[in-house]
Design an enzyme around this catalytic site. Sequence first.
Site, PDB file in Angstrom:
ATOM      1  N   GLU A  21      -9.519   3.219  -5.725  1.00 34.54           N
ATOM      2  CA  GLU A  21      -9.138   4.592  -5.392  1.00 34.54           C
ATOM      3  C   GLU A  21      -7.949   5.087  -6.218  1.00 34.54           C
ATOM      4  OE1 GLU A  21     -10.753   4.856  -0.854  1.00 34.54           O
ATOM      5  OE2 GLU A  21      -8.751   3.984  -1.043  1.00 34.54           O
ATOM      6  N   HIS A  24      -2.527   3.500  -4.808  1.00 36.26           N
ATOM      7  CA  HIS A  24      -2.040   2.990  -3.520  1.00 36.26           C
ATOM      8  C   HIS A  24      -0.651   2.396  -3.669  1.00 36.26           C
ATOM      9  CE1 HIS A  24      -5.474   3.779  -0.965  1.00 36.26           C
ATOM     10  NE2 HIS A  24      -6.284   3.293  -1.870  1.00 36.26           N
ATOM     11  N   ASP A  53       0.867  -1.188   0.000  1.00 32.96           N
ATOM     12  CA  ASP A  53       0.000   0.000   0.000  1.00 32.96           C
ATOM     13  C   ASP A  53       0.900   1.235   0.000  1.00 32.96           C
ATOM     14  OD1 ASP A  53      -2.282   1.830   0.398  1.00 32.96           O
ATOM     15  OD2 ASP A  53      -3.347  -0.021   0.831  1.00 32.96           O
TER      16      ASP A  53
HETATM   17  C1  ACM Z   1     -10.985  -0.039  -0.188  1.00 34.60           C
HETATM   18  O1  ACM Z   1     -11.537  -0.017   0.925  1.00 34.60           O
HETATM   19  N1  ACM Z   1     -10.322   1.022  -0.624  1.00 34.60           N
HETATM   20  C2  ACM Z   1     -11.032  -1.212  -1.031  1.00 34.60           C
END
Ligand code: ACM
Length: 735
Positions: free
Chosen positions: A315, A251, A190
């Site tokens: 995202e 991410h 991440d």
């Molecule tokens: C997420 O909660 N961004 C998959």
Amino acid sequence: MFKTLATWWLLLSVLLAGACSASDISIIPKPQKIEVGEDSYRLDAHTGIVAPDEARSREIASFLRDALHEQTGIVLTRRASAHDITLKIDSSVHGDEAYRLEVTQQHVTISAATDKGLFWGVQTLRQLLPLGKSTSLQIPAVRIEDAPAFAYRGFMLDVGRHFYPVAFIEKQLDLLSYYKINVFHWHLTDDQGWRIQIKRYPKLTDVGAWRTEADGSRYGGFYTQAQIRDVVAYARRRNITVIPEIEMPGHSMAALAAYPELSCTGKPLAVPTTWGVFKDIDCVGDAGTFTFLQNVLDEVIPLFPASYVHIGGDEVPKDRWHDCASCQQLMHAQGLKDEEGLQSYFIQRIQHYLAGKGKTLMGWDEILEGGADRNAIIEIWRGEVEGRKALASGNRIINAGPFYLDSPTAGLGVKKIYATDPRQGYADAPTGLFLGAEAPLWSERATPLNAESKLYPRMLAFAEITWNDGPRDYADFERRLQAQYLVLDARGVNYGAEDQDLATFHLAPGPHGGWLLQATSGLPGLVFHYSTDGSDPTQDSPEFTDTLAIQHAGTLQVTPFRHGRAMDLPTRFTTIDNLAAGKPITYAQPPSPHYSGAANTLDDGLLGSDNFHDGQWVGWEGGDLDASIDLQQPTRLHGIAVDFMQQSGSWVLLPKQVTFYVSSDGQHWSQLYARTLKVDAGDARPLVQRIEFSSPVPISARYVRVKAENYGPLPSDSAGAGHNAWLFTDEIMLH
Ligand code: ACM
Ligand code: ZN
């Protein structure tokens, strides 16, 4: 008379025979079908285990032998006898994970068509054993026929935001398997950390696994490939498939910090220490990005036998792709209409690569944007709309949204999870498209210290509803759950409360000066240890159970403990001596109704935490702070100070200008101090800045006024462009 005697006789015979009734059996998840017999099977050191002569069956037999030893202290003989526990492959038991468990006075027999079923039969047998050590024990006679409702019963752990050692993960795998969870989704990368060794790209872990926290300390860690293999093998022995997640194209700040040439700008980046969504993502327009990702996947794939590889895909802000010449060139060359098309191009290219290696791509529901290939498995987190969209395009889905275990227990407790149908909203899903559900634990606020209080007991309710979709009976579940606490205690699990947060705090000025901290426990047996010197409270720190009076201003840290173990990270409070304490405040412009605090939030002597939701921060959306305090009599002042917050990712910015005034009548104001701030709206680091004026000679004033001018519209290159900034302050401090 006869009835009473008969009842006594029955009770006596039950006691003598050591027999059981259905109400003594507390298996979670509840088996599909269970019949409880009269007598019981005696297990002791003479009992043998007979298993098919095949590698996995022998391994399961050996797992059972070890588990029996660990749970009961009994070491089984390896010689077969007439009273053995028999594991049998039997094709008449239908279902991939189905099993039949028969316990009679003479035999224990577990039958299944597959080794998966055999193993779950073993896990059920373990749940029938009495607790505690002995040299012989009775297993109640039962006949259980069982199979799961859903093929995918997953748990996700985010090890990017916080790192979890292998021992922690293996402990969870033991527990999850005990409750028949069969997938561990390992969120390995991440923004805040890359946690898997990739030999070809050593900087991913040399650089990407570490971050420098606000206090200058280094935080991080990663798993070597050897450790990953060990965890995968450990999970396999427990019927758990491990699915790796390598996040792309968003991410991925940790990867970009290690290899900045993979981003659109190529500029150096640091591994972030704050949470949120970052704009720097993998550059889709650079062929080198795909070479890199394919090389990474080439090392990931051999470590994980699972047929799925999760690539995240959630995202993904498209700002950088929008501004990047090579991304734009690719978009036009491919005839794509917009950057969503680029996302779709990116995912399909990775999907094609994975397919060539025999792997199915899994991703969060954003991968549907711009269209995803129908072979992709979509993990639904945002809601039913996305889930239905995925089903409509023929994709298989996994439902995760209702089961986010990072959400507070007060809002998502055992009762609520138990009442949730994993298939809610998808009851009409075509056969084969609804695979099951997953409970994710995102780790912004979870560490190895407090994670178990978020996982348990909620995970047991999740295990129940994903295994058994029959009629619900909460009282019966609750009864079985009570028995499981003994198991969790025996395994040293720091479980949390069922339907409340572990602890909630309320700190307010005390009736006779000082402050009162009121703590509410969500779990019996909690004690609160506290410190006032800035250190983390330990078991040796002073303690209280519900109310703590503090006389002196300073830093207070409070940690809930149970059984001598810290259950959560410390909660920190900062109090100050404020001459304005409790005096009336009026605002020329009302604050936002969402962040208005109480009447005296700005002069209660309590500073806010770094969380503007904590009730101590008062906020204006676009508006200015213009607050007047009536000290109710002429007062000698030496100084005025006010704190302001910046968290640009949440559109919270420092003010442009701050001015302090005093007055004797509340009508005519004299300016004491004015300061213009140079605000860097692009600085994503969270900060609190104190604006302070002190006077060399005391000033006499009855009224004090503080004005702070809102930053105004957010800059055009920010995520919130076009919106007004938020202005937040927590205290007007007079001394
Ligand atoms: C997420 O909660 N961004 C998959
Ligand atoms: Zn680019």
